[in-house]
Design an enzyme around this catalytic site. Structure first.
Site, short mmCIF file in Angstrom:
data_model
loop_
_atom_site.label_atom_id
_atom_site.label_comp_id
_atom_site.label_asym_id
_atom_site.label_seq_id
_atom_site.Cartn_x
_atom_site.Cartn_y
_atom_site.Cartn_z
N ASN A 164 0.79 -1.24 0.00
CA ASN A 164 0.00 0.00 0.00
C ASN A 164 0.82 1.28 0.00
O ASN A 164 0.36 2.33 -0.43
CB ASN A 164 -1.02 -0.01 1.15
CG ASN A 164 -0.37 -0.06 2.51
OD1 ASN A 164 0.81 -0.38 2.64
ND2 ASN A 164 -1.13 0.24 3.54
N GLU A 260 5.19 -3.79 11.84
CA GLU A 260 3.94 -3.04 11.85
C GLU A 260 2.93 -3.87 11.08
O GLU A 260 3.12 -4.16 9.90
CB GLU A 260 4.14 -1.69 11.18
CG GLU A 260 2.92 -0.81 11.27
CD GLU A 260 2.70 0.00 10.01
OE1 GLU A 260 3.66 0.32 9.31
OE2 GLU A 260 1.53 0.27 9.72
N CYS A 294 -3.16 0.47 7.10
CA CYS A 294 -3.23 -0.20 8.40
C CYS A 294 -3.83 0.73 9.44
O CYS A 294 -4.48 0.29 10.37
CB CYS A 294 -1.84 -0.67 8.82
SG CYS A 294 -0.67 0.66 8.86
O1 G3H Z 1 -0.66 1.04 6.13
C1 G3H Z 1 0.12 1.37 7.02
C2 G3H Z 1 0.76 2.69 7.01
O2 G3H Z 1 1.78 2.75 7.96
C3 G3H Z 1 -0.26 3.79 7.21
O3 G3H Z 1 0.34 5.02 7.02
O4 G3H Z 1 -1.24 6.46 8.29
O5 G3H Z 1 0.37 7.44 6.67
O6 G3H Z 1 -1.58 6.11 5.86
P1 G3H Z 1 -0.57 6.31 6.96
#
Ligand code: G3H
Length: 485
Positions: A164, A260, A294
């Protein structure tokens, strides 16, 4: 998006080992299909275990020289990397769009955010100092013992990134590893690998010494466990699904792990919340990039007294949410693949069968799922607990704040949470009780700015990321004690 930027479709991308771009001796390639068009984006190499081994060996050898460079010299390579990324920003963003279906403007932002992150990482590392301690502070000690502590690299870092944020979440591992003197074996998500490769082409053009970073691509079933269990890997930084994370934790060889993983981030909306603000933040938090984050808001706990009003405002906000192609910068875009869309649909179907109320959505075209808001979601529904990674948001009505806290904490996940309240004391009390790495007060759940500590607890991960914390996680203290006799 600029016209005529589709330059590289159908290209066969090589893996990167010892400073060379190579085709695998396996002669096998993996097709990367567009998530939103019936189109081949390109192919990547399905490398063998033997080639994965060579990549680790190459990194092992290169690391010994790399760590001897001064931090400023290492930083200069990374500054050149930034220059090269600036030059290829549009090309990389186009690849992100084509490969993972992210809106073009968001893809550009991802590259820009990455450039800022690398620059901040260099500057942070340059300003990290060691410390000294005198023996006299401890009972019975004296001043003739002096400890000098500074940080040293761990060796070879295995960086495994998700689809993503194929560029940003890769660089968030690679930059801190390199600046602190580690070598890297980079395993991008297969869908996302071409974006990762393009980012590393920029690092190659920046003149990174050979072997300091190697890119491995291939089937998880062939090289996944092999990389994780390999004795030559000294640290693993992984972002991805909780199932894979748990497997990594079991297989890894007593080495530091930072992971993570998934989340089921709640937004808790209490009676005194500013509902206009809450609705805006919740919609953006839950639906940007179709909820494939996430940190997306994945359930709303709302006091039943204000639930109708909040739902009305959420519905109004949802009217502004655009749906369609990433090439037209829509917010809701097709999900990464059919399987993911089927999974999201199964969660919606389950909730509706168990009498949830459909407020909007539940429409589907292939793997494009329209933004779906469901009210009266109850604990017997899968949607109350499972992570959709898609554009569906359950509303769970509660009678008390304690009920919201209890259900939040019953989750297997603990990444982030949002609390909407105008009573800051109350918000702090709730924040204290929530089991999550970070709690956002009056804002959506999100990782950035990228120097903030970012932590997954419970099934959401282990260790801390965020620029300084990532550097610390990829180094250890080395203590030298001087004994004055
Ligand atoms: O999908 C996991 C990422 O660490 C989310 O990052 O909060 O900048 O979209 P973000």
């Amino acid at each position: 998006m600029k016209e005529g930027i589709y330059l590289n479709l159908n290209k066969n991308y090589r893996f990167y080992i010892d400073g060379m771009w190579e085709e695998s001796k396996s002669k096998e390639v993996i097709k990367i299909m567009s998530p939103y068009k019936d189109e081949l984006v390109g192919t990547v190499q399905a490398i063998s275990k033997d080639e994965a081994d060579k990549a680790i060996q190459s990194a092992k050898i290169a690391q010994k020289e790399w760590e001897k460079l001064s931090i400023r010299d290492r930083g200069n390579y990374l500054y050149h990397w930034i220059e090269e990324l600036e030059k290829s920003k549009e090309d990389i963003a186009t690849t992100i769009m084509q490969e993972v279906g992210k809106g073009f403007q968001d893809a550009v932002k991802e590259v820009e955010r990455t450039i800022d992150l690398i620059r901040f990482t260099i500057e942070e590392a340059i300003h990290l100092y060691g410390e000294s301690m005198l023996g006299e502070n401890f009972p019975g000690g004296n001043r003739s013992k002096i400890a000098i502590s500074h940080r040293v690299p761990l060796g070879v870092v295995l960086a495994i990134s998700p689809f993503n944020y194929p560029v940003n979440l890769s660089a968030a591992k690679i930059a801190p590893a390199l600046i602190s003197g580690n070598a890297v074996v980079f395993k991008p998500a297969t869908q996302g690998a071409i974006s990762g490769i393009k980012m590393i082409e920029a690092l190659d053009r920046a003149g990174l010494p050979k072997g300091v970073l190697n890119v491995v691509t291939g089937h998880g079933s062939v090289i996944g466990n092999y990389l994780i269990e390999h004795q030559g890997i000294d640290m693993i930084s992984f972002t991805g699904g909780s199932g894979t994370g748990k497997r990594i934790a079991k297989l890894a060889n007593m080495i530091p792990l930072v992971m993570e993983l998934g989340g089921k981030d709640p937004a808790i909306v209490v009676k005194d919340a500013n509902l206009d603000l809450a609705a805006k933040q919740i919609v953006s938090g839950a639906f940007s990039y179709s909820g494939q984050r996430c940190t997306a808001i994945k359930r709303v706990f709302v006091d039943e007294m204000i639930a109708d009003e909040l739902i009305e405002k959420l519905s109004e906000e949802l009217k502004n949410v655009t749906i369609g192609s990433p090439e037209e910068n829509k917010m809701i875009v097709p999900l990464i693949d059919q399987k993911s869309a089927d999974f999201v649909q199964s969660l919606i179907d389950d909730a509706l069968e168990k009498n949830a109320t459909l407020i909007t959505g539940n429409q589907r075209e292939g793997n494009l799922i329209y933004p779906t808001l469901l009210d009266h979601v109850t604990p017997n529904m899968r949607l109350a607990w499972e992570e959709p990674f898609g554009p569906v948001l359950p509303i769970i009505r509660v009678k008390t704040v304690d009920e919201a806290i209890e259900m939040s904490n019953q989750s297997e996940y603990g990444l982030q949470a949002s609390i909407f309240s105008q009573d800051i004391d109350q918000a702090f009390i709730i924040a204290e009780k929530i089991q999550a790495g970070s709690v956002q007060i009056n804002g959506r759940t999100e990782r950035g700015p990228d120097h903030f500590p970012f932590i997954g607890t419970k099934g959401s991960g282990m260790g801390t990321q965020g620029v300084r914390r990532s550097i610390e996680s990829m180094t250890r203290e080395k203590v030298t004690v001087i004994n004055i006799n």
